[in-house]
Design an enzyme around this catalytic site. Structure first.
Site, PDB file in Angstrom:
ATOM      1  N   SER A 124       0.783  -1.216   0.000  1.00  0.00           N
ATOM      2  CA  SER A 124       0.000   0.000   0.000  1.00  0.00           C
ATOM      3  C   SER A 124       0.827   1.284   0.000  1.00  0.00           C
ATOM      4  O   SER A 124       0.474   2.269   0.637  1.00  0.00           O
ATOM      5  CB  SER A 124      -0.927  -0.032   1.219  1.00  0.00           C
ATOM      6  N   ASP A 169      -6.957   0.455   2.524  1.00  0.00           N
ATOM      7  CA  ASP A 169      -5.582   0.924   2.674  1.00  0.00           C
ATOM      8  C   ASP A 169      -5.504   2.282   3.348  1.00  0.00           C
ATOM      9  O   ASP A 169      -4.669   2.521   4.232  1.00  0.00           O
ATOM     10  CB  ASP A 169      -4.908   0.991   1.306  1.00  0.00           C
ATOM     11  N   TYR A 221      -7.817  -5.801 -11.806  1.00  0.00           N
ATOM     12  CA  TYR A 221      -8.413  -5.494 -10.496  1.00  0.00           C
ATOM     13  C   TYR A 221      -9.878  -5.073 -10.670  1.00  0.00           C
ATOM     14  O   TYR A 221     -10.782  -5.583  -9.996  1.00  0.00           O
ATOM     15  CB  TYR A 221      -7.605  -4.370  -9.834  1.00  0.00           C
TER      16      TYR A 221
HETATM   17  P1  NG1 Z   1      -3.146  -2.877  -2.877  1.00  0.00           P
HETATM   18  O1  NG1 Z   1      -2.511  -4.045  -2.301  1.00  0.00           O
HETATM   19  O2  NG1 Z   1      -2.625  -1.606  -2.300  1.00  0.00           O
HETATM   20  O3  NG1 Z   1      -3.102  -2.883  -4.362  1.00  0.00           O
HETATM   21  C1  NG1 Z   1      -5.814  -3.031  -3.286  1.00  0.00           C
HETATM   22  C2  NG1 Z   1      -6.871  -2.001  -2.887  1.00  0.00           C
HETATM   23  C3  NG1 Z   1      -7.556  -2.372  -1.569  1.00  0.00           C
HETATM   24  C4  NG1 Z   1      -8.032  -3.818  -1.593  1.00  0.00           C
HETATM   25  C5  NG1 Z   1      -6.879  -4.736  -2.014  1.00  0.00           C
HETATM   26  C6  NG1 Z   1      -7.289  -6.192  -2.142  1.00  0.00           C
HETATM   27  C7  NG1 Z   1      -6.516   0.350  -3.488  1.00  0.00           C
HETATM   28  C8  NG1 Z   1      -5.885   1.631  -3.116  1.00  0.00           C
HETATM   29  N1  NG1 Z   1      -6.275  -0.686  -2.700  1.00  0.00           N
HETATM   30  O4  NG1 Z   1      -4.715  -2.942  -2.432  1.00  0.00           O
HETATM   31  O5  NG1 Z   1      -8.626  -1.490  -1.352  1.00  0.00           O
HETATM   32  O6  NG1 Z   1      -9.139  -3.983  -2.415  1.00  0.00           O
HETATM   33  O7  NG1 Z   1      -6.336  -4.334  -3.270  1.00  0.00           O
HETATM   34  O8  NG1 Z   1      -7.800  -6.665  -0.938  1.00  0.00           O
HETATM   35  O9  NG1 Z   1      -7.196   0.281  -4.505  1.00  0.00           O
END
Ligand code: NG1
Length: 395
Positions: A124, A169, A221
C-alpha cells in the site's frame, strides 16, 4: 528540503499488511489490516502567500522520478498510467473540491516525498502517498482531520488513478494502532482493534513481480470488482433479496445457502465471463473470505494461533483458485513458508505480484525467514510489526 525552503512539518504515512480479508473491502465486507513500521514521509512547507499561494510543488527523493508542479485552482488532471504523480494529484483534487467551503484546501505546499516502502509490493505504498500528501495539504489549510472521515475521503480520492479500490488501505494508514490489527467495517467505516499476540510475528516476502495498480493491473483489479458485483446481483435475485449487498445477504443467509443458490445461477458461463463457472468461483471467494475474517477475529480473541494460520492459508488457496489473483512466485513463497514451519501464509494486498506474508511463532521466525530468503533474496524479506497510523509532526 527543495525549492530553497526549510520544511516546517513532517507527515509520516505508513504502509500496511493485510492479515486477512482480501478483495472484499470493495464489496463492503470487513477486512483485517495493520500498519507497518515503513512509511512514506512528506516534508512540507506551506506555499508562499501571494499569487503562488495555491501552487503545489512536490519533489521525490527517488532520483529517477520527476517532480510535480500544479495549482489547486486549476483543473487537476491525471497523467499517464503508472505515473507516481497521479497519487499526490488524487489527494489534491479531492481536497480542492468539496461542496462545503470549510472542507476545501486553497493553500498549496512545497513538499519532498521519501519512502522506505517498496512500490508495487502490495504494502500500500500508493495509499500511503495519497494520505501523506492529503495530510500535508490538510495541515497547511488548518482543515479538521477527523481520522475516520479523512480516511474515507482519501479512499474516494484515490479512485482518481482509475482503480475502483475499496477503503482498506487509506483506513489502515489513518486508523492503525500500535500492536493491534484493525478489523475494519465499511459503509459506514468503523474499526475494532484486536491485540496482536506478542508471541507471533508476520514476515513479508516480496516476490519481486511488481503489481503497479495505476498501470496494467488496474484492468484485472477492476474486472474482479465488476464480476463479483454481477455475481451478487444474480444470487441476490435468486434468493429473493434483489438489490441486496453482500453484507445483507450474509446476515440473512448462511454461507452454505448462498453457495447453493450461487451454484444454481452461476455455474456456467456468466455475463462476460468466458471460463466455465468463473462467476461462481468469484462469488465463492467473497463469501468464504468474509467467513474466514469472522473466524480470524474469533481466533485472535481466543489466542488460537494454529487456527489463525490455517485461515490465512485457506485465504491464499481461495485467492489462487477462485479469485485468480495469485502468481507462481507468490504460490512458491507461500509453499516455502509453510514447509519451513509457518502457521499460515498467503499473498497480501491485491496480488498479481507483490508480497506474501507468513504468520510464524516467534521461535520459528529465523527458520522461516531463512527459507524465504533463499527464494526471494535477503533484501526482499522483512518482519512487519503492527504499528500506529499516520502522524504530522512539527520540525
Ligand atoms: P493494494 O494491495 O494496495 O493494491 C488493493 C486495494 C484495496 C483492496 C486490495 C485487495 C486500493 C488503493 N487498494 O490494495 O482497497 O481492495 O487491493 O484486498 O485500490
Amino acid at each position: 528540503m527543495r525549492y530553497g525552503r526549510s520544511p516546517t512539518h513532517a507527515v509520516r504515512a505508513p504502509g500496511r499488511v493485510n492479515l486477512i480479508g482480501e478483495h472484499i473491502d470493495y464489496h463492503g465486507l470487513p477486512v483485517m489490516p495493520f500498519a507497518i513500521d515503513r512509511a512514506v514521509t512528506v516534508l512540507l512547507a506551506p506555499s508562499l502567500a501571494g499569487s503562488g499561494a495555491g501552487r503545489v510543488r512536490i519533489a521525490n527523493s527517488a532520483s529517477d522520478l520527476v517532480g510535480d508542479d500544479f495549482r489547486l485552482f486549476e483543473p487537476i488532471v491525471p497523467l499517464g498510467g503508472g505515473d507516481w504523480r497521479n497519487y499526490p494529484r488524487a489527494a489534491a483534487k479531492a481536497l480542492a473540491e468539496h461542496e462545503s467551503s470549510e472542507m476545501i484546501c486553497t493553500r498549496g505546499v512545497d513538499a519532498l516525498v521519501a519512502s522506505d516502502l517498496p512500490t508495487g509490493a502490495g504494502l500500500s505504498s500508493s495509499s500511503a502517498l495519497v494520505v501523506g500528501v492529503g495530510l500535508a495539504l490538510a495541515h497547511v489549510n488548518g482543515l479538521e482531520t477527523d481520522r475516520m472521515a479523512f480516511a474515507a475521503r482519501m479512499a474516494r480520492a484515490e479512485r482518481f488513478v482509475g482503480t475502483e479500490g475499496g477503503g482498506m488501505d487509506q483506513a489502515a494508514c489513518m486508523l492503525s494502532r500500535d500492536r493491534h490489527v484493525s478489523l475494519l467495517s465499511f459503509e459506514p467505516l468503523s474499526v475494532e482493534y484486536l491485540r496482536f499476540p506478542e508471541e507471533l510475528s508476520v514476515l513479508v516476502a516480496d516476490s519481486g513481480d511488481v503489481a503497479e495498480k495505476s498501470g496494467s493491473v488496474r484492468v484485472a483489479y477492476n474486472e474482479r470488482r465488476a464480476s463479483g458485483a454481477s455475481a451478487l446481483v444474480a444470487v441476490a435475485a435468486a434468493v429473493g433479496y434483489a438489490g441486496a449487498s453482500f453484507a445483507e445477504l450474509l446476515t440473512a443467509f448462511d454461507a452454505r445457502e448462498l453457495l447453493e443458490a450461487a451454484a444454481g445461477v452461476l455455474a456456467g458461463n456468466f455475463g462476460d465471463d468466458v471460463g466455465e463457472g468463473r462467476g461462481l468461483r468469484r462469488f465463492r471467494h467473497v463469501v468464504t473470505e468474509a467467513r474466514r475474517v469472522a473466524n480470524a477475529r474469533e481466533a485472535l480473541v481466543n489466542g488460537d494461533a494454529e487456527r489463525l494460520g490455517a485461515l490465512l492459508t485457506a485465504s491464499h488457496a481461495s485467492l489462487r483458485d477462485d479469485y485468480e489473483v495469485s502468481t507462481p512466485s507468490l504460490d512458491e513463497l507461500v509453499e516455502v513458508a509453510l514447509h519451513a514451519g509457518a502457521l499460515g501464509a498467503r499473498l497480501t494486498g491485491a496480488g498479481f505480484g507483490g508480497a506474501a506474508i507468513a504468520l510464524v511463532n516467534a521461535a520459528d521466525e529465523e527458520a522461516v525467514r531463512a527459507a524465504l530468503e533463499v527464494v526471494a533474496g535477503a533484501d526482499a524479506v522483512m518482519s512487519a510489526r503492527p504499528s500506529g497510523g499516520a502522524t504530522v509532526r512539527a520540525l
